[in-house]
Design an enzyme around this catalytic site. Structure first.
Site, PDB file in Angstrom:
ATOM      1  N   ASN A 184       0.962  -1.348   0.077  1.00  0.00           N
ATOM      2  CA  ASN A 184       0.003  -0.040   0.056  1.00  0.00           C
ATOM      3  C   ASN A 184       0.981   1.252  -0.087  1.00  0.00           C
ATOM      4  O   ASN A 184       1.898   1.152   0.264  1.00  0.00           O
ATOM      5  CB  ASN A 184      -0.967   0.073   1.194  1.00  0.00           C
ATOM      6  CG  ASN A 184      -0.172   0.156   2.421  1.00  0.00           C
ATOM      7  OD1 ASN A 184       0.508   1.084   2.614  1.00  0.00           O
ATOM      8  ND2 ASN A 184      -0.304  -1.047   3.429  1.00  0.00           N
TER       9      ASN A 184
ATOM     10  N   TYR B  31      -7.540  -5.480  -2.448  1.00  0.00           N
ATOM     11  CA  TYR B  31      -7.900  -4.430  -3.408  1.00  0.00           C
ATOM     12  C   TYR B  31      -9.013  -4.574  -4.623  1.00  0.00           C
ATOM     13  O   TYR B  31      -9.325  -3.830  -5.297  1.00  0.00           O
ATOM     14  CB  TYR B  31      -6.739  -3.910  -4.451  1.00  0.00           C
ATOM     15  CG  TYR B  31      -5.908  -2.922  -3.379  1.00  0.00           C
ATOM     16  CD1 TYR B  31      -6.272  -2.593  -1.982  1.00  0.00           C
ATOM     17  CD2 TYR B  31      -4.776  -2.237  -3.881  1.00  0.00           C
ATOM     18  CE1 TYR B  31      -5.523  -1.955  -1.101  1.00  0.00           C
ATOM     19  CE2 TYR B  31      -3.863  -1.423  -3.125  1.00  0.00           C
ATOM     20  CZ  TYR B  31      -4.435  -1.149  -1.786  1.00  0.00           C
ATOM     21  OH  TYR B  31      -3.687  -0.377  -1.094  1.00  0.00           O
TER      22      TYR B  31
ATOM     23  N   GLY C 106      -2.425  -9.857   3.795  1.00  0.00           N
ATOM     24  CA  GLY C 106      -2.092 -10.601   2.513  1.00  0.00           C
ATOM     25  C   GLY C 106      -0.637 -10.948   2.290  1.00  0.00           C
ATOM     26  O   GLY C 106       0.007 -10.944   3.233  1.00  0.00           O
ATOM     27  N   VAL C 107      -0.400 -10.692   1.015  1.00  0.00           N
ATOM     28  CA  VAL C 107       1.015 -11.048   0.609  1.00  0.00           C
ATOM     29  C   VAL C 107       1.857  -9.860   1.001  1.00  0.00           C
ATOM     30  O   VAL C 107       3.196 -10.276   1.617  1.00  0.00           O
ATOM     31  CB  VAL C 107       1.176 -10.999  -0.939  1.00  0.00           C
ATOM     32  CG1 VAL C 107       1.153  -9.617  -1.611  1.00  0.00           C
ATOM     33  CG2 VAL C 107       2.663 -11.792  -1.295  1.00  0.00           C
ATOM     34  N   ASP C 108       1.715  -8.644   1.313  1.00  0.00           N
ATOM     35  CA  ASP C 108       2.298  -7.671   2.195  1.00  0.00           C
ATOM     36  C   ASP C 108       2.934  -8.140   3.524  1.00  0.00           C
ATOM     37  O   ASP C 108       4.075  -7.902   3.729  1.00  0.00           O
ATOM     38  CB  ASP C 108       1.552  -6.411   2.271  1.00  0.00           C
ATOM     39  CG  ASP C 108       2.438  -5.047   2.385  1.00  0.00           C
ATOM     40  OD1 ASP C 108       1.861  -4.169   2.527  1.00  0.00           O
ATOM     41  OD2 ASP C 108       3.715  -5.239   2.402  1.00  0.00           O
TER      42      ASP C 108
ATOM     43  N   GLY D 210      -6.453  -9.364  -4.370  1.00  0.00           N
ATOM     44  CA  GLY D 210      -6.903  -9.713  -2.969  1.00  0.00           C
ATOM     45  C   GLY D 210      -7.670  -8.665  -2.519  1.00  0.00           C
ATOM     46  O   GLY D 210      -8.837  -8.219  -2.938  1.00  0.00           O
TER      47      GLY D 210
HETATM   48  N1  APR Z   1       2.256 -15.743  -1.708  1.00  0.00           N
HETATM   49  C1  APR Z   1       1.828 -15.460  -3.013  1.00  0.00           C
HETATM   50  N2  APR Z   1       0.546 -14.883  -3.215  1.00  0.00           N
HETATM   51  C2  APR Z   1      -0.144 -14.472  -2.080  1.00  0.00           C
HETATM   52  C3  APR Z   1       0.235 -14.846  -0.705  1.00  0.00           C
HETATM   53  C4  APR Z   1       1.562 -15.351  -0.618  1.00  0.00           C
HETATM   54  N3  APR Z   1       2.242 -15.643   0.490  1.00  0.00           N
HETATM   55  N4  APR Z   1      -0.577 -14.126   0.236  1.00  0.00           N
HETATM   56  C5  APR Z   1      -1.629 -13.982  -0.555  1.00  0.00           C
HETATM   57  N5  APR Z   1      -1.146 -13.976  -1.837  1.00  0.00           N
HETATM   58  C6  APR Z   1      -2.081 -13.628  -3.013  1.00  0.00           C
HETATM   59  C7  APR Z   1      -3.807 -13.544  -2.781  1.00  0.00           C
HETATM   60  O1  APR Z   1      -4.359 -14.609  -2.874  1.00  0.00           O
HETATM   61  C8  APR Z   1      -3.803 -12.367  -3.980  1.00  0.00           C
HETATM   62  O2  APR Z   1      -4.418 -13.222  -5.131  1.00  0.00           O
HETATM   63  O3  APR Z   1      -1.686 -12.205  -3.483  1.00  0.00           O
HETATM   64  C9  APR Z   1      -2.858 -11.668  -4.316  1.00  0.00           C
HETATM   65  C10 APR Z   1      -3.054  -9.958  -3.855  1.00  0.00           C
HETATM   66  O4  APR Z   1      -3.642 -10.118  -2.563  1.00  0.00           O
HETATM   67  P1  APR Z   1      -3.276  -9.083  -1.347  1.00  0.00           P
HETATM   68  O5  APR Z   1      -2.227  -9.477  -0.908  1.00  0.00           O
HETATM   69  O6  APR Z   1      -4.558  -9.046  -0.706  1.00  0.00           O
HETATM   70  O7  APR Z   1      -2.830  -7.553  -2.319  1.00  0.00           O
HETATM   71  P2  APR Z   1      -3.750  -6.686  -2.914  1.00  0.00           P
HETATM   72  O8  APR Z   1      -5.130  -7.271  -3.296  1.00  0.00           O
HETATM   73  O9  APR Z   1      -2.951  -5.938  -4.034  1.00  0.00           O
HETATM   74  O10 APR Z   1      -4.160  -5.519  -1.604  1.00  0.00           O
HETATM   75  C11 APR Z   1      -3.177  -4.793  -1.349  1.00  0.00           C
HETATM   76  O11 APR Z   1      -3.662  -5.390   0.880  1.00  0.00           O
HETATM   77  O12 APR Z   1      -2.078  -6.500   2.360  1.00  0.00           O
HETATM   78  C12 APR Z   1      -2.559  -5.259   1.900  1.00  0.00           C
HETATM   79  O13 APR Z   1      -0.774  -3.833   2.631  1.00  0.00           O
HETATM   80  C13 APR Z   1      -1.523  -4.317   1.660  1.00  0.00           C
HETATM   81  O14 APR Z   1      -2.931  -2.550   1.670  1.00  0.00           O
HETATM   82  C14 APR Z   1      -2.480  -3.359   0.721  1.00  0.00           C
HETATM   83  C15 APR Z   1      -3.652  -4.181   0.226  1.00  0.00           C
END
Ligand code: APR
Length: 338
Positions: free
Chosen positions: A23, A120, A31-33, A118
Site C-alpha cells: 500500500n 484491493y 495478505g502478501v504484504d 486480494g
Molecule cells: N504468496 C503469493 N501470493 C499471495 C500470498 C503469498 N504468501 N498471500 C496472498 N497472496 C495472493 C492473494 O491470494 C491475492 O491473489 O496475493 C494476491 C494479492 O492479494 P493481497 O495481498 O490482498 O494484495 P492486494 O489485493 O494488492 O491488496 C493490497 O492489502 O495487504 C494489504 O498492505 C496491502 O493495503 C495493501 C492491500
C-alpha cells in the site's frame, strides 16, 4: 520458459526479486504484504521507513533481507472500483515499473503475486490477464524469467465459461478414450472423425496419403530417404510464415538459449510441450501440428487431458500460448514452453 504460472507461497520463491503488493505507506499490511514482511524480518520495515510513500502504479526497491532473494520490489496496485477509473492502466504500470526496476538491478528471475487481486478487489481472472499481457509485452524486448505465483486455487480462475467449455470438451473425448472397448475403438478409428463443429475431418485416405516410398536398396539409400527432421520443419515453417526466429520463440514461450540449440542441431529432439509450443507459435492447424509432433516422436492422444486441451484451443483457433497455459494450469497440467 520466460513466463511461468506456479502455485506457491511467494516468500518461498528462490529468485533474484520478489514483488510485493503493498500500500502507499510501504509500512506493511495483510495478505502478501504481511507475509513478506513477516518472512523478511524487521529489517525490511526499517528500510521501508526511509523510502517515503509509493504512489499507485509506481514501484520502489529494497534488499531481500531474510528472504531467498536479492531484492523486494514494492508496488502499489489500484483499488478496484468497477473498472472505469483507469484501474487496468494502473495495474499494467505496476508490472512494467517493477520489471524495469528489476532489469535496472540486473535481475534475471522475478516472481509476482497477483497484484490487486486480494484486498484491493480486482477480479482475479482479469488481474491474471493483465499480469500475463504486461509481462509478455515486456519480454518481447527483454530476456528474463518471470513467475506469476498463485497462492491458492481459490485465487485462480480462467473464467467460468471457458473452464466449463474445456471441461465438456475433455469429457466428450477423455471418457470415450477410457471407457470404450478395444473393438469399438478399432471401429471408431475406421469412422470419419468429426471436429467440434460436427463437420467430418479429412482423413488420410489412400489417395491422400503420400505414395509409399520404394524400399531402399541399401543403408545409404535408406538414410537418403530420411524425412525432414523436427528442427528442419520448424525452421522451414518459420520462413514460410515470414517470422523472425525471435518472434517465433517468444510466441512459443521458449527461451533464446534453447532455440539456438534447436537451430544448430538438425536432429534435436524437443520435449512434447516444447514441440507443441512451436506448433502453437506457428499457428499450425491440427494436422500439421500432428505432423510436427510426429517428427519429434510424439502424437496427440485422447488418453491425455493435456493433449485434449491443446486440441481444444487449436480447433477454436486460439493460439495465445499464455491463455492456453492459464487453462493448462487450471486443469493441473504442465505448461507449454521451455
Ligand atoms: N504468496 C503469493 N501470493 C499471495 C500470498 C503469498 N504468501 N498471500 C496472498 N497472496 C495472493 C492473494 O491470494 C491475492 O491473489 O496475493 C494476491 C494479492 O492479494 P493481497 O495481498 O490482498 O494484495 P492486494 O489485493 O494488492 O491488496 C493490497 O492489502 O495487504 C494489504 O498492505 C496491502 O493495503 C495493501 C492491500
Amino acid at each position: 520458459m520466460p513466463i511461468q504460472i506456479v502455485r506457491n507461497d511467494i516468500t518461498k520463491m528462490e529468485v533474484d526479486a520478489i514483488v510485493n503488493a503493498a500500500n502507499p505507506t510501504l509500512m506493511g499490511g495483510g495478505g502478501v504484504d504481511g507475509a513478506i514482511h513477516r518472512a523478511a524480518g524487521p529489517g525490511l520495515l526499517e528500510e521501508c521507513m526511509h523510502l517515503g510513500r509509493c504512489p499507485e502504479g509506481e514501484a520502489k526497491i529494497t534488499g531481500g533481507h531474510n528472504l531467498h532473494c536479492k531484492y523486494i520490489i514494492h508496488t502499489v496496485g489500484p483499488i478496484w472500483e468497477g473498472g472505469k477509473y483507469g484501474e487496468k492502466e494502473t495495474l499494467e504500470s505496476c508490472y512494467m515499473r517493477s520489471l524495469e526496476l528489476a532489469k535496472e538491478h540486473g535481475c534475471e528471475t522475478v516472481a509476482f503475486p497477483l497484484i490487486s487481486a486480494g484486498a484491493y478487489g480486482y477480479p482475479r481472472a482479469e488481474a491474471l490477464r493483465v499480469a500475463i499481457d504486461s509481462v509478455s509485452r515486456f519480454l518481447e524486448d527483454n530476456d528474463m524469467t518471470v513467475y506469476i505465483v498463485i497462492f491458492d486455487r481459490a485465487s485462480f480462475e480462467i473464467g467460468e465459461k471457458l473452464f466449463r467449455d474445456i471441461e465438456e470438451y475433455i469429457d466428450d473425448r477423455y471418457a470415450d478414450e477410457h471407457a470404450e472397448s478395444r473393438e469399438s475403438r478399432l471401429l471408431r478409428s475406421e469412422m470419419p472423425r468429426k471436429n467440434i463443429f460436427g463437420s467430418i475431418m479429412p482423413t488420410a485416405s489412400a489417395d491422400m496419403a503420400p505414395a509409399p516410398k520404394p524400399a531402399a536398396s541399401s543403408l545409404d539409400e535408406a538414410m537418403k530417404q530420411l524425412d525432414e527432421s523436427f528442427s528442419e520443419m520448424l525452421l522451414r515453417k518459420i520462413d514460410e510464415e515470414g517470422m523472425t526466429d525471435a518472434q517465433c520463440y517468444k510466441k512459443a514461450n521458449i527461451d533464446r538459449k534453447l532455440f539456438s540449440k534447436i537451430r544448430s542441431d538438425k536432429n534435436y529432439r524437443p520435449s512434447k510441450p516444447t514441440a507443441i509450443a512451436f506448433a502453437i507459435a506457428l499457428e499450425l492447424p491440427l494436422d500439421e501440428t500432428r505432423e510436427m509432433l510426429e517428427k519429434a516422436g510424439f502424437a496427440l492422444s485422447h488418453a491425455s487431458k493435456f493433449d485434449i486441451i491443446i486440441e481444444y484451443f487449436i480447433e477454436h483457433g486460439n493460439y495465445n500460448i499464455f491463455e492456453i497455459n492459464e487453462a493448462l494450469f487450471a486443469f493441473d497440467q504442465s505448461l507449454l514452453g521451455a
